[in-house]
Scaffold this active site. Sequence first.
Site, PDB file in Angstrom:
ATOM      1  N   CYS A  58      33.733  36.133  56.909  1.00 55.25           N
ATOM      2  CA  CYS A  58      32.929  37.191  56.301  1.00 55.25           C
ATOM      3  C   CYS A  58      33.674  38.524  56.251  1.00 55.25           C
ATOM      4  O   CYS A  58      33.088  39.549  55.944  1.00 55.25           O
ATOM      5  CB  CYS A  58      31.605  37.342  57.019  1.00 55.25           C
ATOM      6  SG  CYS A  58      31.790  37.841  58.736  1.00 55.25           S
TER       7      CYS A  58
ATOM      8  N   TYR B  66      32.692  27.811  54.085  1.00 55.06           N
ATOM      9  CA  TYR B  66      32.440  28.801  53.039  1.00 55.06           C
ATOM     10  C   TYR B  66      33.213  30.090  53.287  1.00 55.06           C
ATOM     11  O   TYR B  66      33.701  30.338  54.393  1.00 55.06           O
ATOM     12  CB  TYR B  66      30.935  29.116  52.953  1.00 55.06           C
ATOM     13  CG  TYR B  66      30.395  29.846  54.166  1.00 55.06           C
ATOM     14  CD1 TYR B  66      30.471  31.236  54.250  1.00 55.06           C
ATOM     15  CD2 TYR B  66      29.833  29.145  55.235  1.00 55.06           C
ATOM     16  CE1 TYR B  66      29.999  31.904  55.367  1.00 55.06           C
ATOM     17  CE2 TYR B  66      29.357  29.809  56.352  1.00 55.06           C
ATOM     18  CZ  TYR B  66      29.439  31.193  56.415  1.00 55.06           C
ATOM     19  OH  TYR B  66      28.993  31.847  57.514  1.00 55.06           O
TER      20      TYR B  66
ATOM     21  N   GLY C 108      59.393  46.172  28.301  1.00 52.26           N
ATOM     22  CA  GLY C 108      59.894  47.531  28.223  1.00 52.26           C
ATOM     23  C   GLY C 108      60.702  47.992  29.417  1.00 52.26           C
ATOM     24  O   GLY C 108      61.104  49.137  29.487  1.00 52.26           O
TER      25      GLY C 108
ATOM     26  N   MET D 160      63.671  46.666  30.580  1.00 44.63           N
ATOM     27  CA  MET D 160      65.118  46.645  30.375  1.00 44.63           C
ATOM     28  C   MET D 160      65.399  46.568  28.887  1.00 44.63           C
ATOM     29  O   MET D 160      64.852  45.720  28.199  1.00 44.63           O
ATOM     30  CB  MET D 160      65.727  45.478  31.130  1.00 44.63           C
ATOM     31  CG  MET D 160      65.772  45.771  32.609  1.00 44.63           C
ATOM     32  SD  MET D 160      66.125  44.354  33.617  1.00 44.63           S
ATOM     33  CE  MET D 160      64.626  43.438  33.489  1.00 44.63           C
TER      34      MET D 160
ATOM     35  N   HIS E 250      48.184  58.083  38.659  1.00 44.22           N
ATOM     36  CA  HIS E 250      47.394  57.861  39.871  1.00 44.22           C
ATOM     37  C   HIS E 250      45.964  57.460  39.521  1.00 44.22           C
ATOM     38  O   HIS E 250      45.424  56.487  40.024  1.00 44.22           O
ATOM     39  CB  HIS E 250      47.393  59.139  40.722  1.00 44.22           C
ATOM     40  CG  HIS E 250      46.567  59.027  41.973  1.00 44.22           C
ATOM     41  ND1 HIS E 250      45.252  59.432  42.017  1.00 44.22           N
ATOM     42  CD2 HIS E 250      46.855  58.525  43.190  1.00 44.22           C
ATOM     43  CE1 HIS E 250      44.767  59.189  43.225  1.00 44.22           C
ATOM     44  NE2 HIS E 250      45.720  58.642  43.961  1.00 44.22           N
TER      45      HIS E 250
ATOM     46  N   LYS F  29      62.853  34.670  28.427  1.00 42.39           N
ATOM     47  CA  LYS F  29      63.320  34.798  27.051  1.00 42.39           C
ATOM     48  C   LYS F  29      64.370  33.732  26.740  1.00 42.39           C
ATOM     49  O   LYS F  29      64.273  33.028  25.734  1.00 42.39           O
ATOM     50  CB  LYS F  29      63.895  36.206  26.856  1.00 42.39           C
ATOM     51  CG  LYS F  29      63.941  36.675  25.435  1.00 42.39           C
ATOM     52  CD  LYS F  29      64.538  38.091  25.363  1.00 42.39           C
ATOM     53  CE  LYS F  29      63.559  39.161  25.782  1.00 42.39           C
ATOM     54  NZ  LYS F  29      64.199  40.473  25.953  1.00 42.39           N
TER      55      LYS F  29
ATOM     56  N   GLU G 100      35.741  37.474  66.228  1.00 40.42           N
ATOM     57  CA  GLU G 100      36.489  38.660  65.814  1.00 40.42           C
ATOM     58  C   GLU G 100      37.304  39.249  66.956  1.00 40.42           C
ATOM     59  O   GLU G 100      38.106  40.145  66.775  1.00 40.42           O
ATOM     60  CB  GLU G 100      35.545  39.717  65.240  1.00 40.42           C
ATOM     61  CG  GLU G 100      34.346  39.992  66.119  1.00 40.42           C
ATOM     62  CD  GLU G 100      33.247  40.798  65.440  1.00 40.42           C
ATOM     63  OE1 GLU G 100      33.577  41.618  64.560  1.00 40.42           O
ATOM     64  OE2 GLU G 100      32.074  40.622  65.790  1.00 40.42           O
TER      65      GLU G 100
ATOM     66  N   SER H 149      31.536  32.562  62.355  1.00 42.80           N
ATOM     67  CA  SER H 149      31.890  33.278  61.141  1.00 42.80           C
ATOM     68  C   SER H 149      33.043  34.206  61.508  1.00 42.80           C
ATOM     69  O   SER H 149      32.911  35.020  62.426  1.00 42.80           O
ATOM     70  CB  SER H 149      30.702  34.076  60.615  1.00 42.80           C
ATOM     71  OG  SER H 149      31.101  34.802  59.485  1.00 42.80           O
TER      72      SER H 149
ATOM     73  N   ARG I 176      70.374  41.148  25.113  1.00 38.46           N
ATOM     74  CA  ARG I 176      68.973  41.290  25.513  1.00 38.46           C
ATOM     75  C   ARG I 176      68.781  40.867  26.960  1.00 38.46           C
ATOM     76  O   ARG I 176      69.295  39.846  27.397  1.00 38.46           O
ATOM     77  CB  ARG I 176      68.090  40.402  24.624  1.00 38.46           C
ATOM     78  CG  ARG I 176      68.495  40.377  23.185  1.00 38.46           C
ATOM     79  CD  ARG I 176      67.765  39.324  22.386  1.00 38.46           C
ATOM     80  NE  ARG I 176      66.324  39.541  22.343  1.00 38.46           N
ATOM     81  CZ  ARG I 176      65.467  38.668  21.824  1.00 38.46           C
ATOM     82  NH1 ARG I 176      65.901  37.517  21.332  1.00 38.46           N
ATOM     83  NH2 ARG I 176      64.176  38.926  21.819  1.00 38.46           N
TER      84      ARG I 176
ATOM     85  N   GLY J  31      35.134  37.187  61.533  1.00 33.87           N
ATOM     86  CA  GLY J  31      35.105  38.595  61.124  1.00 33.87           C
ATOM     87  C   GLY J  31      36.545  39.072  61.095  1.00 33.87           C
ATOM     88  O   GLY J  31      37.068  39.616  62.050  1.00 33.87           O
ATOM     89  N   THR J  32      37.193  38.824  59.979  1.00 29.16           N
ATOM     90  CA  THR J  32      38.654  39.026  59.957  1.00 29.16           C
ATOM     91  C   THR J  32      39.064  40.491  59.894  1.00 29.16           C
ATOM     92  O   THR J  32      40.238  40.800  60.076  1.00 29.16           O
ATOM     93  CB  THR J  32      39.290  38.250  58.782  1.00 29.16           C
ATOM     94  OG1 THR J  32      38.520  38.486  57.609  1.00 29.16           O
ATOM     95  CG2 THR J  32      39.333  36.771  59.087  1.00 29.16           C
TER      96      THR J  32
ATOM     97  N   ARG K 170      56.519  33.970  24.131  1.00 27.18           N
ATOM     98  CA  ARG K 170      56.131  33.928  25.544  1.00 27.18           C
ATOM     99  C   ARG K 170      54.616  33.844  25.606  1.00 27.18           C
ATOM    100  O   ARG K 170      53.931  34.141  24.620  1.00 27.18           O
ATOM    101  CB  ARG K 170      56.629  35.170  26.280  1.00 27.18           C
ATOM    102  CG  ARG K 170      55.990  36.440  25.757  1.00 27.18           C
ATOM    103  CD  ARG K 170      56.503  37.669  26.478  1.00 27.18           C
ATOM    104  NE  ARG K 170      56.235  38.839  25.661  1.00 27.18           N
ATOM    105  CZ  ARG K 170      56.966  39.923  25.626  1.00 27.18           C
ATOM    106  NH1 ARG K 170      58.041  40.030  26.367  1.00 27.18           N
ATOM    107  NH2 ARG K 170      56.641  40.932  24.867  1.00 27.18           N
TER     108      ARG K 170
ATOM    109  N   ARG L 147      23.591  39.442  61.180  1.00 25.15           N
ATOM    110  CA  ARG L 147      24.322  39.906  62.355  1.00 25.15           C
ATOM    111  C   ARG L 147      23.459  40.911  63.108  1.00 25.15           C
ATOM    112  O   ARG L 147      22.986  41.888  62.517  1.00 25.15           O
ATOM    113  CB  ARG L 147      25.636  40.569  61.938  1.00 25.15           C
ATOM    114  CG  ARG L 147      26.401  41.117  63.139  1.00 25.15           C
ATOM    115  CD  ARG L 147      27.715  41.711  62.739  1.00 25.15           C
ATOM    116  NE  ARG L 147      27.551  42.991  62.059  1.00 25.15           N
ATOM    117  CZ  ARG L 147      28.564  43.702  61.564  1.00 25.15           C
ATOM    118  NH1 ARG L 147      29.792  43.243  61.656  1.00 25.15           N
ATOM    119  NH2 ARG L 147      28.351  44.849  60.981  1.00 25.15           N
TER     120      ARG L 147
END
Length: 925
Positions: A883, A903, A105, A107, A482, A25, A797, A816, A96, A818-819, A364, A674
């Site tokens: 992947c 990739y 909204g 503050m 929620h 601001k 992996e 590849s 302000r 596998g995280t 803004r 796989r």
Amino acid sequence: MKYVYFFSKDQSDGDAKMKELLGGKGANLAEMASLGLPVPPGFTCTTEACDKYYKLGKTKLFASLKPEIDAALKRLEKATGKTFGVGPNPLLLSVRSGAAVSMPGMMDTVLNLGLTPATIKALIESSGNERFVMDSYRRFIQMFGNVVMGVDHHAFEYELEAVKKAKRAKLDTDLSVAGLVEVIERYKAVYKKATGKAFPTSPMEQLYAGIDAVFRSWNTPRAEKYRQLNDIRGLLGTAVNVQTMVFGNSGENSATGVAFTRDPSTGDNKYFYGEYLVNAQGEDVVAGIRTPQEITLKGSRAWAKSQGVSEGERKANFPSLEEVMPKAFKQLDAIRVKLEKRYKDMQDLEFTIENGSLYILQTRNGKRTAQAAVRIATDLAKEKLISEKQAVLRVDPASLDQLLHPVFVKASEDKAQQIAVGLPASPGAATGQVVFTAEDAEAWAAKGRRVILCRTETSPEDIGGMDAANGILTSRGGMTSHAAVVARGMGRCCVAGVGDVNINYKTKRFTCSGVTIKEGDWISLNGSKGFVYKGQIDTVDPSLTGPFGTIMKLADKYRKLGVRTNADTPHDAAVAVKFGAEGIGLCRTEHMFFEGSRIVSFRRLILVAETVKRLREAHGIVDLAALQKACGKDAKAVEAIKQYRQALRELLPLQRKDFAGIFKALKGRPCTVRLLDPPLHEFLPQDAAGQKEMAETMGVKPIEIKRLVEALHEFNPMLGHRGCRLGITYPEVTEMQTRAICEAAVAVKGSKPEIMIPLVGHVKELANQKAIVERTIADVEQKKGVKLNVLIGTMIEVPRAAVTADEIAKEAEFFSFGTNDLTQMGCGFSRDDAGKFLGDYVEMGVYEYDPFQVLDQDGVGKLLSMACELGRKARPDIKLGICGEHGGEPKSVAFCHKVGLDYVSCSPYRVPIARLSAAQAAIRG
Ligand code: ADP
Ligand code: MG
Ligand code: MG
């Protein structure tokens, strides 16, 4: 350290680039003042001051702040010709808040500060408008009481309503001076009762209390919650803007309003989108005390049409600003163009008109829907206000999800019977049968029915049902309830807080606008608008052309990373291709053992697998036909081997058909398959009833199945007998799968299968499986008389595989990552159990993000980049991809770009997100 930055049309210390220090601001007020826009002058106390407020304490900070504020006030008095706290021309101020990132909204603002008995008198004299002064004062007491002193605003509103009632005033503006004076007296009493003190009459005391309140508001629970929910981190604090007041409440020739330079929900640029109110102040427009009016004539007419208001009534009661104050409107419209040119983005601005003179109080970059973001970015690029690259950077990749879900067919929606309106909590369109519990939602959905889950509100144990449902309706709760938060996270359509809906869980029905809806009845939800309809409404898939197509095309132009998808079925593959996937990076094959009759064949195989293994060891023979011969008269042994071979024979054509379907959907794009990964016990029934049923099908005693299940039980299945370990124990499974893949590839011309061996930790595991795969490929080639080009690689992996990637690369043509498993094993916590502490970990900052959602770059990421480096050293042309879930998460995609993967692969609906994230990473460099 300089804490105070001045802004006025003659001179501003700051500019738009100083957001970190001056807040958004403050920085923009300074910028606009320098641009020559009509901004009331003022000064900004920096975010560093806020930081020091918490580090040094209030007293110390204020001691060093005071001389600067005194000097700034002097300058302000000079610039305005008014004086703070005394007549004849008293200076009133607004205080302000404003952090670097806009937190709407969070503050609150105090207006009309500086009103005291002395200045009130002077202001009445100078303005000749007692009503306006009294209106300002009652607003000031309420805002100061509430924002600064924490007096419940209801206490004030109660008194205001009481006086309005007594005076028969319908609107605030109907109150006369006498009425306002009475409100003020009552407000003062409320103030005194709540604080134990009289309302302050010293202007300096008011000012410092105001500044103090803004600094304090930075750390309120709701501000913290907002930052947490929106992932806003690393800010010093809020700035405080102290600004000369201008008065939209000073009569019929005054007004206040808000506007967007383009339509924030669609991105349209047809007219100037905004609302205003005559004789009003501050946030009256958004507070809903009077019906705000459109600023343009066009907008006003469109509004009247949608509300069924006649042109005559519109003109008389709700005219546009364009009609009422044409001069100010014209000026505002010119400023709209000027601001867009300067900021090169859609602006959200606040203005006030005091006795016909226009003032701009804020600008803004406007918040917008995903649809509008895409539209605005592409339009601005077309208008040459921004470059293609900037357009690509303008769209939040994660938000694209909102554009990929089905929408209602407009004609059907127009015809449908609307029964309620709630909050548009999560976009999309959903049609389904009503259920009232999460369990029912899951059960009905499992039977293939489309359901809408209706709850008064939802809680964490409803997650499963929320996921299973097509849409969610709640009768309570707001945009951050929620239900709303979870539904948005899942990309599930949700209408929340539909107050008119009365749910009766006992009778399993709800009533609403005189309509009763029973369990199983059809309703439809428009999550983008908050509408609830009775009955079914046709949906259509979203348009992937238009601005969306344009931004995707630009993304493809600039990205370096390939984008594939994780898909196991022809349907998913086709969806992903439509979203721009360039192939499959992970085709899991487990469901090919599960569905329909296959599970029977596979269970038969599992039932005898152990026996076959033992026989093989006893005889020292691997080949099944030879082994069967060797077993000779041992009828039981022969039967087991027969069954084993029979099961494989049954599975082969089924899997071949599955692969052919997927290859067809891919139309020549590559597909990484796989081989079987999960532990065998996952394919067996765990409950007695299921085991009995299986025993009957297999023609054995239930106890045998029970024993089998017990024998396969593992203490830690995640680290158990799974992945390539299965293929090593049961080489025929690897062989059967490979054969199915190769034969499908022969059948579907142009297929590009890649065979991936899972869970390799040691190069010898890979070598073992690779030998089987190669042998099988050669066999198919020979039998079919074709040459196949099948890459063989592995999933990385297991940390050991990452660390020995140079060894592994000698055998693997591709990696590849596998995280998911690499994160589990790399960080050492199981995904299924980490829920207990990961939330705390993230809150405490042990991990910055949940490492299952955002790749842990310092740890798991290091394993990954190390494996890339080692792999490339051993095999320069090795193909590298990812992947895991992370393949569609923007921050993780940026990391993948940085380490130079070929990739990323992610679920179909995240493909556009990955494409855009990859482009942004490439552009950011
Ligand atoms: P928020 O951050 O919640 O938007 P602001 O600081 O922008 O809060 O203030 C809310 C409203 O108060 C503004 O939209 C404007 O109408 C009014 N306001 C703020 N400062 C002034 C001022 N100096 N003169 C007149 N009105 C003001
Ligand atoms: Mg506000
Ligand atoms: Mg504002």
